[in-house]
Every structure is written in C-alpha cells, then in structure tokens.
Design a protein around this motif. Structure first.
Motif, PDB file in Angstrom:
ATOM      1  N   MET A 195       0.830  -1.175   0.000  1.00  0.00           N
ATOM      2  CA  MET A 195       0.000   0.000   0.000  1.00  0.00           C
ATOM      3  C   MET A 195       0.880   1.246   0.000  1.00  0.00           C
ATOM      4  O   MET A 195       1.853   1.333   0.727  1.00  0.00           O
ATOM      5  N   GLN A 196       0.526   2.207  -0.830  1.00  0.00           N
ATOM      6  CA  GLN A 196       1.332   3.405  -0.948  1.00  0.00           C
ATOM      7  C   GLN A 196       0.903   4.435   0.080  1.00  0.00           C
ATOM      8  O   GLN A 196      -0.278   4.603   0.355  1.00  0.00           O
ATOM      9  N   LYS A 197       1.886   5.131   0.617  1.00  0.00           N
ATOM     10  CA  LYS A 197       1.609   6.150   1.621  1.00  0.00           C
ATOM     11  C   LYS A 197       1.313   7.479   0.934  1.00  0.00           C
ATOM     12  O   LYS A 197       1.975   7.865  -0.010  1.00  0.00           O
ATOM     13  N   SER A 198       0.313   8.186   1.430  1.00  0.00           N
ATOM     14  CA  SER A 198      -0.074   9.473   0.885  1.00  0.00           C
ATOM     15  C   SER A 198       0.615  10.589   1.680  1.00  0.00           C
ATOM     16  O   SER A 198       0.734  10.507   2.895  1.00  0.00           O
ATOM     17  N   PHE A 199       1.097  11.605   0.983  1.00  0.00           N
ATOM     18  CA  PHE A 199       1.741  12.746   1.618  1.00  0.00           C
ATOM     19  C   PHE A 199       1.432  13.991   0.803  1.00  0.00           C
ATOM     20  O   PHE A 199       0.859  13.909  -0.278  1.00  0.00           O
ATOM     21  N   THR A 200       1.804  15.156   1.303  1.00  0.00           N
ATOM     22  CA  THR A 200       1.451  16.398   0.627  1.00  0.00           C
ATOM     23  C   THR A 200       2.423  16.719  -0.499  1.00  0.00           C
ATOM     24  O   THR A 200       3.597  16.369  -0.452  1.00  0.00           O
ATOM     25  N   LEU A 201       1.921  17.416  -1.486  1.00  0.00           N
ATOM     26  CA  LEU A 201       2.677  17.737  -2.693  1.00  0.00           C
ATOM     27  C   LEU A 201       3.849  18.672  -2.419  1.00  0.00           C
ATOM     28  O   LEU A 201       4.854  18.620  -3.120  1.00  0.00           O
ATOM     29  N   ASP A 202       3.771  19.485  -1.399  1.00  0.00           N
ATOM     30  CA  ASP A 202       4.824  20.472  -1.146  1.00  0.00           C
ATOM     31  C   ASP A 202       6.158  19.862  -0.743  1.00  0.00           C
ATOM     32  O   ASP A 202       7.187  20.532  -0.826  1.00  0.00           O
ATOM     33  N   ILE A 203       6.201  18.581  -0.352  1.00  0.00           N
ATOM     34  CA  ILE A 203       7.471  17.978   0.042  1.00  0.00           C
ATOM     35  C   ILE A 203       8.177  17.254  -1.104  1.00  0.00           C
ATOM     36  O   ILE A 203       9.290  16.791  -0.929  1.00  0.00           O
ATOM     37  N   LEU A 204       7.556  17.192  -2.273  1.00  0.00           N
ATOM     38  CA  LEU A 204       8.209  16.577  -3.433  1.00  0.00           C
ATOM     39  C   LEU A 204       9.379  17.420  -3.893  1.00  0.00           C
ATOM     40  O   LEU A 204       9.399  18.639  -3.708  1.00  0.00           O
ATOM     41  N   LYS A 205      10.347  16.784  -4.535  1.00  0.00           N
ATOM     42  CA  LYS A 205      11.514  17.472  -5.075  1.00  0.00           C
ATOM     43  C   LYS A 205      11.365  17.622  -6.589  1.00  0.00           C
ATOM     44  O   LYS A 205      10.549  16.943  -7.204  1.00  0.00           O
ATOM     45  N   VAL A 206      12.162  18.490  -7.176  1.00  0.00           N
ATOM     46  CA  VAL A 206      12.140  18.696  -8.622  1.00  0.00           C
ATOM     47  C   VAL A 206      12.458  17.370  -9.318  1.00  0.00           C
ATOM     48  O   VAL A 206      13.407  16.672  -8.959  1.00  0.00           O
ATOM     49  N   GLY A 207      11.641  17.014 -10.292  1.00  0.00           N
ATOM     50  CA  GLY A 207      11.812  15.766 -11.026  1.00  0.00           C
ATOM     51  C   GLY A 207      10.955  14.622 -10.518  1.00  0.00           C
ATOM     52  O   GLY A 207      10.803  13.613 -11.199  1.00  0.00           O
ATOM     53  N   ASP A 208      10.396  14.750  -9.325  1.00  0.00           N
ATOM     54  CA  ASP A 208       9.532  13.701  -8.772  1.00  0.00           C
ATOM     55  C   ASP A 208       8.207  13.634  -9.533  1.00  0.00           C
ATOM     56  O   ASP A 208       7.649  14.659  -9.906  1.00  0.00           O
ATOM     57  N   VAL A 209       7.741  12.418  -9.747  1.00  0.00           N
ATOM     58  CA  VAL A 209       6.447  12.184 -10.399  1.00  0.00           C
ATOM     59  C   VAL A 209       5.538  11.511  -9.386  1.00  0.00           C
ATOM     60  O   VAL A 209       5.962  10.593  -8.675  1.00  0.00           O
ATOM     61  N   ALA A 210       4.295  11.976  -9.307  1.00  0.00           N
ATOM     62  CA  ALA A 210       3.335  11.416  -8.347  1.00  0.00           C
ATOM     63  C   ALA A 210       1.926  11.537  -8.905  1.00  0.00           C
ATOM     64  O   ALA A 210       1.681  12.271  -9.857  1.00  0.00           O
ATOM     65  N   LYS A 211       1.012  10.809  -8.280  1.00  0.00           N
ATOM     66  CA  LYS A 211      -0.394  10.849  -8.666  1.00  0.00           C
ATOM     67  C   LYS A 211      -1.185  11.501  -7.534  1.00  0.00           C
ATOM     68  O   LYS A 211      -0.994  11.164  -6.364  1.00  0.00           O
ATOM     69  N   ILE A 212      -2.061  12.428  -7.888  1.00  0.00           N
ATOM     70  CA  ILE A 212      -2.895  13.089  -6.886  1.00  0.00           C
ATOM     71  C   ILE A 212      -3.899  12.082  -6.351  1.00  0.00           C
ATOM     72  O   ILE A 212      -4.626  11.449  -7.115  1.00  0.00           O
ATOM     73  N   SER A 213      -3.936  11.925  -5.023  1.00  0.00           N
ATOM     74  CA  SER A 213      -4.867  10.981  -4.417  1.00  0.00           C
ATOM     75  C   SER A 213      -6.061  11.687  -3.785  1.00  0.00           C
ATOM     76  O   SER A 213      -7.157  11.130  -3.737  1.00  0.00           O
ATOM     77  N   GLU A 214      -5.835  12.918  -3.314  1.00  0.00           N
ATOM     78  CA  GLU A 214      -6.922  13.623  -2.619  1.00  0.00           C
ATOM     79  C   GLU A 214      -6.594  15.110  -2.555  1.00  0.00           C
ATOM     80  O   GLU A 214      -5.431  15.497  -2.494  1.00  0.00           O
ATOM     81  N   LEU A 215      -7.637  15.939  -2.599  1.00  0.00           N
ATOM     82  CA  LEU A 215      -7.487  17.379  -2.424  1.00  0.00           C
ATOM     83  C   LEU A 215      -8.381  17.818  -1.269  1.00  0.00           C
ATOM     84  O   LEU A 215      -9.500  17.341  -1.149  1.00  0.00           O
ATOM     85  N   ASN A 216      -7.872  18.726  -0.465  1.00  0.00           N
ATOM     86  CA  ASN A 216      -8.679  19.301   0.606  1.00  0.00           C
ATOM     87  C   ASN A 216      -9.497  20.423  -0.025  1.00  0.00           C
ATOM     88  O   ASN A 216      -9.076  21.577  -0.066  1.00  0.00           O
ATOM     89  N   ALA A 217     -10.668  20.102  -0.535  1.00  0.00           N
ATOM     90  CA  ALA A 217     -11.485  21.021  -1.320  1.00  0.00           C
ATOM     91  C   ALA A 217     -11.937  22.241  -0.539  1.00  0.00           C
ATOM     92  O   ALA A 217     -12.193  23.285  -1.128  1.00  0.00           O
TER      93      ALA A 217
END
Length: 78
Positions: free
Chosen positions: A1-23
């Motif tokens: 199972m993949q762990k979900s984390f916030t987009l702001d901690i990704l580094k340049v070049g990282d690829v990820a899939k959006i799992s949820e947005l705090n609407a």
C-alpha cells in the motif's frame, strides 16, 4: 500500500499521482486547471524561499504554478 503525503514535500523531477485534495481549503480554479484525483504530475520547478512550485500535468501536457501553501492541501502518492 502506498503512503499518501502532501505535494509540497516533493523534489524537482519527482512524479506522483494526486490521491486527494482538501477542497475546503483550495479555490475552484484548481479543479478547473485539471488538478483532480488520479491526475499524474511532475514537479518541474521549485522557487527558493518558499516560492511557487511549477507542476507539469502529464495527462493534459499543461504547466501550472501554485503556491507552496496551496500545495500543502494536495495529497499525492508515488
């Protein structure tokens, strides 16, 4: 199972899939730009001193910039 984390901690070049947005914390323009759950993104640019983050939306081949404070409300998984 993949762990979900916030987009702001990704580094340049990282690829990820959006799992949820705090609407409740994000304006509707994010959904209109295509930042939706299931969308695959790549971090292209990160400005220094907590500046904007440049994202490449791989599905629509778009480049958007968002604030780091807004990126903290977008959850992604690798």
């Amino acid at each position: 199972m993949q762990k979900s984390f916030t987009l702001d901690i990704l580094k340049v070049g990282d690829v990820a899939k959006i799992s949820e947005l705090n609407a409740t914390e994000l304006p509707a323009k994010f959904f209109e730009m295509g930042l939706l759950p299931g969308c695959t993104i790549e971090v292209r640019h990160k400005a220094p001193f907590n500046g904007p983050i440049g994202l490449h939306l791989l599905g629509s081949n778009s480049l958007v910039a968002i604030r780091k404070s807004e990126a903290a409300h977008i959850f992604v998984e690798r």
